[in-house]
Design a protein around this motif. Structure first.
Motif, PDB file in Angstrom:
ATOM      1  N   ALA A  42       0.827  -1.203   0.000  1.00 29.72           N
ATOM      2  CA  ALA A  42       0.000   0.000   0.000  1.00 29.72           C
ATOM      3  C   ALA A  42       0.863   1.255   0.000  1.00 29.72           C
ATOM      4  O   ALA A  42       0.602   2.214  -0.742  1.00 29.72           O
ATOM      5  CB  ALA A  42      -0.930  -0.009   1.205  1.00 29.72           C
ATOM      6  N   ALA A  43       1.909   1.264   0.853  1.00 25.11           N
ATOM      7  CA  ALA A  43       2.789   2.435   0.920  1.00 25.11           C
ATOM      8  C   ALA A  43       3.483   2.674  -0.408  1.00 25.11           C
ATOM      9  O   ALA A  43       3.609   3.817  -0.870  1.00 25.11           O
ATOM     10  CB  ALA A  43       3.811   2.240   2.031  1.00 25.11           C
ATOM     11  N   ALA A  44       3.942   1.597  -1.051  1.00 24.07           N
ATOM     12  CA  ALA A  44       4.638   1.739  -2.327  1.00 24.07           C
ATOM     13  C   ALA A  44       3.713   2.251  -3.423  1.00 24.07           C
ATOM     14  O   ALA A  44       4.096   3.102  -4.240  1.00 24.07           O
ATOM     15  CB  ALA A  44       5.254   0.410  -2.735  1.00 24.07           C
ATOM     16  N   LEU A  45       2.482   1.740  -3.449  1.00 24.42           N
ATOM     17  CA  LEU A  45       1.560   2.140  -4.504  1.00 24.42           C
ATOM     18  C   LEU A  45       1.082   3.576  -4.315  1.00 24.42           C
ATOM     19  O   LEU A  45       0.919   4.319  -5.291  1.00 24.42           O
ATOM     20  CB  LEU A  45       0.368   1.184  -4.548  1.00 24.42           C
ATOM     21  CG  LEU A  45       0.710  -0.265  -4.904  1.00 24.42           C
ATOM     22  CD1 LEU A  45      -0.552  -1.117  -4.940  1.00 24.42           C
ATOM     23  CD2 LEU A  45       1.444  -0.352  -6.236  1.00 24.42           C
ATOM     24  N   LEU A  46       0.860   3.983  -3.069  1.00 26.52           N
ATOM     25  CA  LEU A  46       0.514   5.376  -2.801  1.00 26.52           C
ATOM     26  C   LEU A  46       1.650   6.291  -3.212  1.00 26.52           C
ATOM     27  O   LEU A  46       1.447   7.353  -3.811  1.00 26.52           O
ATOM     28  CB  LEU A  46       0.185   5.559  -1.321  1.00 26.52           C
ATOM     29  CG  LEU A  46      -0.244   6.963  -0.895  1.00 26.52           C
ATOM     30  CD1 LEU A  46      -1.545   7.367  -1.568  1.00 26.52           C
ATOM     31  CD2 LEU A  46      -0.390   7.041   0.626  1.00 26.52           C
ATOM     32  N   HIS A  47       2.870   5.856  -2.917  1.00 22.98           N
ATOM     33  CA  HIS A  47       4.066   6.602  -3.275  1.00 22.98           C
ATOM     34  C   HIS A  47       4.192   6.760  -4.789  1.00 22.98           C
ATOM     35  O   HIS A  47       4.472   7.839  -5.304  1.00 22.98           O
ATOM     36  CB  HIS A  47       5.275   5.860  -2.712  1.00 22.98           C
ATOM     37  CG  HIS A  47       6.586   6.473  -3.041  1.00 22.98           C
ATOM     38  ND1 HIS A  47       7.178   7.434  -2.259  1.00 22.98           N
ATOM     39  CD2 HIS A  47       7.436   6.252  -4.075  1.00 22.98           C
ATOM     40  CE1 HIS A  47       8.330   7.795  -2.800  1.00 22.98           C
ATOM     41  NE2 HIS A  47       8.510   7.084  -3.890  1.00 22.98           N
TER      42      HIS A  47
END
Length: 402
Positions: free
Chosen positions: A159-164
């Motif tokens: 999730a953090a990577a995709l939001l980033h």
């Protein structure tokens, strides 16, 4: 130079509206250099006829040497623009508010190439060749390959990577790969975030919470692909029961996303191997089932701040658990295209918004709020054009009137 205006809501003080009449400023450069260059690029990309070349020549002469002219009689939106531009017609393009002048330039460009006409060029996107070239470029290819590294990581890391990746859009060097064990890229990305409320965003979208997320898209191509992949994650991991993707109704600001661009991106995903193809397939099923909807509204191409949105659009955002505003233009319209104090609270300037709203934005214009004083001081000491270069980003959440 600037004009003074006041904010009708929030506690922020008055801030000057950005104009384009200061030589050497970012806004001046857009009107004086970027727009003439774009006219030539559009001319070169299509085998337009004589009347279109003449119309493009006339528009070029007007924006460089003339005054702002109203739309011709008979244009379908002439009354709207007559209302929006009544204070600016007859004045230099450089003396109108920057946001208005940019918006009207794109409307006039579409008119010059016959986009709204009844002839053979009706509905032909003058920016389509640029969008498609980007979508087929190596940057997108690299990002889709990098998805394989995220397929088996824990959901919170993914999730953090995709939001980033959705935040950075077309910066492939800081995209999906940041969570694949490359600390250098991750460190660079973290240091380039001038404000970050990412943790609060996920608190608004608990797993299984029956949330509805509105995503107001910005650009097509390299930016829309990560947006679609993030939407897939929200649905697949049950952070959202439904996602509504809001798009432009017609070509705008060169690369802004329309329905045709979503179709092209889904095709690009499904044609790719591995994880990208699986994501594309899930998104198509989500659209068929109604858990992913695409919508549009004329206001998305209006030269107005979101504070002046019509009631039907306000109702849509009010019904969403969270609205994600993507990109620089949406940010400018969200807080107002004005020279605010950079430390003015983002939540104060978005207090008018009918629900929770978050901005995911790479800095490509002079407007910025929500910074801590020490961050601002450090950026100013750097001597870099950090407000306009696209090297820094902003991820912030506002809770409506809370």
């Amino acid at each position: 130079m600037t004009e003074k205006t006041s904010r009708s809501s929030g506690d922020a003080t008055d801030a000057p509206v950005i104009l384009s009449n200061e030589p050497g400023s970012f806004a001046w450069g857009v009107l004086a250099k970027r727009h003439p260059a774009l006219l030539q690029q559009v001319r070169d990309a299509f085998p337009y006829g004589r009347w279109q070349h003449e119309a493009l020549d006339a528009l070029l002469d007007e924006i460089t040497h003339g005054v702002i002219e109203p739309l011709a009689s008979g244009e379908h939106d002439r009354e709207c623009w007559a209302d929006w531009g009544q204070e600016y017609f007859g004045r230099s393009w450089y003396d109108a508010p920057f946001l208005w002048a940019e918006s009207y330039f794109y409307r006039r460009l579409l008119g010059a190439v016959g986009y709204f006409g009844t002839g053979p060029w009706q509905g032909v996107d003058p920016f389509a060749p640029f969008k498609r070239a980007e979508l087929r470029g190596e940057a997108v290819e690299e990002e889709l390959r990098a998805l394989e590294t995220l397929a088996n990581v824990p959901a919170d890391e993914r999730a953090a990577a995709l939001l980033h990746a959705s935040l950075w859009g077309n910066r492939a060097d800081l995209g999906f790969r940041v969570s694949s064990g490359e600390p250098a890229a991750g460190d660079a990305a973290a240091s380039a975030l001038v404000a970050d409320d990412g943790a609060m965003l996920w608190q608004l979208l608990p797993v299984g919470g029956s949330s509805t997320v509105a995503v107001v898209a910005d650009n097509a191509g390299c930016e829309l692909i990560p947006d679609l992949i993030l939407i897939d994650h929200l649905l697949e991991q049950r952070h959202a029961e439904q996602v509504v993707l809001h798009l432009k109704p017609y070509p705008y600001y060169v690369s802004d996303a329309m329905t045709a661009d979503v179709v092209d991106c889904l095709r690009r995903l499904t044609e790719a191997p591995g994880e990208a193809s699986a994501i594309g397939g899930r998104l198509r099923k989500a659209m068929a089932a109604g858990s992913l909807e695409v919508r549009t509204h004329p206001f998305f191409c209006a030269p107005l701040p979101y504070e002046e949105m019509p009631e039907d659009l306000r109702g849509e955002f009010e019904s969403a658990t969270l609205t994600l505003m993507k990109g620089d233009l949406n940010y400018r319209r969200l807080v107002g295209d004005q020279l605010w104090d950079a430390t003015a609270p983002f939540a104060d300037l978005t207090a008018y918004f009918p629900g929770a709203v978050a901005a995911l934005r790479t800095l490509k214009s002079d407007v910025i709020v929500g910074l801590e004083q020490e961050v601002l001081d450090s950026l100013e000491r750097s001597g870099a054009a950090w407000r306009t270069s696209g090297t820094h980003a902003f991820r912030c959440d506002g809770r409506g009137s809370l």
